[in-house]
Scaffold this motif. Structure first.
Motif, PDB file in Angstrom:
ATOM      1  N   ASP A 158      64.641  33.877  81.197  1.00  6.44           N
ATOM      2  CA  ASP A 158      65.728  33.054  81.727  1.00  6.44           C
ATOM      3  C   ASP A 158      66.574  32.385  80.645  1.00  6.44           C
ATOM      4  OD1 ASP A 158      65.057  33.708  84.282  1.00  6.44           O
ATOM      5  OD2 ASP A 158      63.894  31.885  84.652  1.00  6.44           O
ATOM      6  N   GLU A 159      66.023  32.171  79.473  1.00  4.16           N
ATOM      7  CA  GLU A 159      66.743  31.458  78.422  1.00  4.16           C
ATOM      8  C   GLU A 159      67.106  32.323  77.219  1.00  4.16           C
ATOM      9  OE1 GLU A 159      64.367  28.115  77.370  1.00  4.16           O
ATOM     10  OE2 GLU A 159      64.379  27.308  79.393  1.00  4.16           O
ATOM     11  N   THR A 160      66.617  33.551  77.166  1.00  2.00           N
ATOM     12  CA  THR A 160      66.797  34.374  75.975  1.00  2.00           C
ATOM     13  C   THR A 160      67.584  35.636  76.297  1.00  2.00           C
ATOM     14  OG1 THR A 160      64.658  33.583  75.216  1.00  2.00           O
ATOM     15  CG2 THR A 160      65.616  35.446  74.034  1.00  2.00           C
ATOM     16  N   VAL A 161      68.681  35.801  75.571  1.00  4.51           N
ATOM     17  CA  VAL A 161      69.510  36.995  75.679  1.00  4.51           C
ATOM     18  C   VAL A 161      69.662  37.550  74.268  1.00  4.51           C
ATOM     19  CG1 VAL A 161      71.765  37.897  76.334  1.00  4.51           C
ATOM     20  CG2 VAL A 161      70.773  36.017  77.624  1.00  4.51           C
ATOM     21  N   VAL A 162      69.467  38.858  74.099  1.00  3.01           N
ATOM     22  CA  VAL A 162      69.601  39.470  72.780  1.00  3.01           C
ATOM     23  C   VAL A 162      70.602  40.615  72.846  1.00  3.01           C
ATOM     24  CG1 VAL A 162      67.289  38.865  71.998  1.00  3.01           C
ATOM     25  CG2 VAL A 162      67.655  41.036  73.142  1.00  3.01           C
ATOM     26  N   PRO A 163      71.335  40.836  71.761  1.00  5.95           N
ATOM     27  CA  PRO A 163      72.233  41.990  71.744  1.00  5.95           C
ATOM     28  C   PRO A 163      71.413  43.270  71.659  1.00  5.95           C
ATOM     29  CG  PRO A 163      72.298  40.842  69.647  1.00  5.95           C
ATOM     30  CD  PRO A 163      71.422  40.045  70.555  1.00  5.95           C
ATOM     31  N   GLU A 164      71.814  44.244  72.426  1.00  9.21           N
ATOM     32  CA  GLU A 164      71.102  45.517  72.449  1.00  9.21           C
ATOM     33  C   GLU A 164      71.915  46.615  71.775  1.00  9.21           C
ATOM     34  OE1 GLU A 164      68.675  47.925  75.826  1.00  9.21           O
ATOM     35  OE2 GLU A 164      70.666  47.244  76.364  1.00  9.21           O
ATOM     36  N   LYS A 165      73.235  46.528  71.898  1.00  7.95           N
ATOM     37  CA  LYS A 165      74.111  47.530  71.313  1.00  7.95           C
ATOM     38  C   LYS A 165      75.445  46.872  71.008  1.00  7.95           C
ATOM     39  CE  LYS A 165      75.535  52.265  72.020  1.00  7.95           C
ATOM     40  NZ  LYS A 165      75.527  53.406  72.907  1.00  7.95           N
ATOM     41  N   VAL A 166      76.153  47.364  69.999  1.00 11.06           N
ATOM     42  CA  VAL A 166      77.445  46.791  69.633  1.00 11.06           C
ATOM     43  C   VAL A 166      78.395  47.906  69.203  1.00 11.06           C
ATOM     44  CG1 VAL A 166      76.836  46.355  67.220  1.00 11.06           C
ATOM     45  CG2 VAL A 166      78.564  44.951  68.306  1.00 11.06           C
ATOM     46  N   THR A 167      79.661  47.750  69.535  1.00  7.82           N
ATOM     47  CA  THR A 167      80.709  48.625  69.016  1.00  7.82           C
ATOM     48  C   THR A 167      81.806  47.728  68.441  1.00  7.82           C
ATOM     49  OG1 THR A 167      81.895  48.754  71.114  1.00  7.82           O
ATOM     50  CG2 THR A 167      80.289  50.478  70.680  1.00  7.82           C
ATOM     51  N   ILE A 168      82.557  48.259  67.483  1.00  7.77           N
ATOM     52  CA  ILE A 168      83.619  47.504  66.832  1.00  7.77           C
ATOM     53  C   ILE A 168      84.934  48.242  67.053  1.00  7.77           C
ATOM     54  CG2 ILE A 168      84.484  46.606  64.637  1.00  7.77           C
ATOM     55  CD1 ILE A 168      81.569  46.620  63.651  1.00  7.77           C
ATOM     56  N   THR A 169      85.964  47.513  67.500  1.00 14.06           N
ATOM     57  CA  THR A 169      87.295  48.085  67.713  1.00 14.06           C
ATOM     58  C   THR A 169      88.334  47.118  67.160  1.00 14.06           C
ATOM     59  OG1 THR A 169      87.596  47.043  69.873  1.00 14.06           O
ATOM     60  CG2 THR A 169      86.550  49.227  69.854  1.00 14.06           C
ATOM     61  N   SER A 170      89.593  47.533  67.220  1.00 14.39           N
ATOM     62  CA  SER A 170      90.656  46.577  66.889  1.00 14.39           C
ATOM     63  C   SER A 170      90.700  45.535  68.005  1.00 14.39           C
ATOM     64  CB  SER A 170      92.000  47.297  66.745  1.00 14.39           C
ATOM     65  OG  SER A 170      92.379  47.862  67.983  1.00 14.39           O
ATOM     66  N   ALA A 171      91.258  44.377  67.727  1.00 13.38           N
ATOM     67  CA  ALA A 171      91.206  43.247  68.664  1.00 13.38           C
ATOM     68  C   ALA A 171      91.999  43.492  69.943  1.00 13.38           C
ATOM     69  CB  ALA A 171      91.705  41.987  67.973  1.00 13.38           C
ATOM     70  N   LYS A 172      92.931  44.417  69.914  1.00 14.15           N
ATOM     71  CA  LYS A 172      93.747  44.691  71.104  1.00 14.15           C
ATOM     72  C   LYS A 172      92.954  45.380  72.217  1.00 14.15           C
ATOM     73  CE  LYS A 172      98.390  45.036  69.232  1.00 14.15           C
ATOM     74  NZ  LYS A 172      99.547  45.903  69.044  1.00 14.15           N
TER      75      LYS A 172
END
Length: 189
Positions: A158-172
């Motif tokens: 209930d209190e813990t969230v972790v990143p599982e995957k990430v992608t990087i793009t331009s800010a638009k």
């Protein structure tokens, strides 16, 4: 380990990150091939410390190296903001992505499968502003550049969230453009 061996709390915090696999990856990518002073491991430690201390700029980060204890931890006597900037431009982002994925894997291995909510994930993003003159490819507005980190987050409890995957793009880019990359094979979001 003998009774006289001391570990700093910062060193203990970094232990899961600064592993043998990280140093092997640095060697494999020739990241420190011609480096004499400011190694990639020192760079990683310094910027992680800056994140913890919430430093706002390269000058503040460089000032941290004036501490004698921190100099021992990094293996540096001093560093300038210009050196930090050059090193930042030289470090391969794939190496940092490798660190991130190793940490996610460790979290998943140390979390009981019954604690993970497999039926619910969150897609979120954060925008990081950049200098438009230097990063023209990441144009965001007329006077600003930026990138966007898109995350798939996983609940552990209930209190813990972790990143599982990430992608990087331009800010638009909108979060919806990254759904195919972030939604897993089962279609659970």
């Amino acid at each position: 380990m003998d009774k006289d061996t001391l570990f700093s709390s910062f060193g203990k915090w970094l232990a899961p990150i600064c592993t043998k696999s990280f140093t092997e990856k640095v060697k494999e990518t020739n990241q420190d091939k011609y480096v004499k002073k400011f190694t990639t491991l020192s760079y990683l430690k310094l910027f992680l410390h800056a994140q913890i201390q919430q430093r706002d700029g390269l000058r503040e980060i460089a000032d941290d190296v004036l501490s004698k204890d921190f100099q021992k931890e990094l293996g540096l006597k001093s560093i300038s903001a210009a050196q930090l900037s050059r090193k930042h431009n030289q470090v391969d982002s794939a190496l940092l992505e490798h660190v991130f994925m190793q940490l996610v894997l460790r979290i998943r291995q140390h979390t009981a499968p019954s604690m993970l909510r497999k039926d619910f994930k969150i897609i979120d993003s954060t925008t990081i502003g950049l200098c438009l003159q230097k990063y023209k490819w990441a144009e965001f507005r007329k006077t600003k550049a930026g990138i966007k980190l898109h995350f798939r987050l996983e609940y552990i409890d209930d209190e813990t969230v972790v990143p599982e995957k990430v992608t990087i793009t331009s800010a638009k880019k909108n979060d919806r453009t990254q759904m195919d990359a972030l939604v897993n094979e089962l279609g659970v979001t």
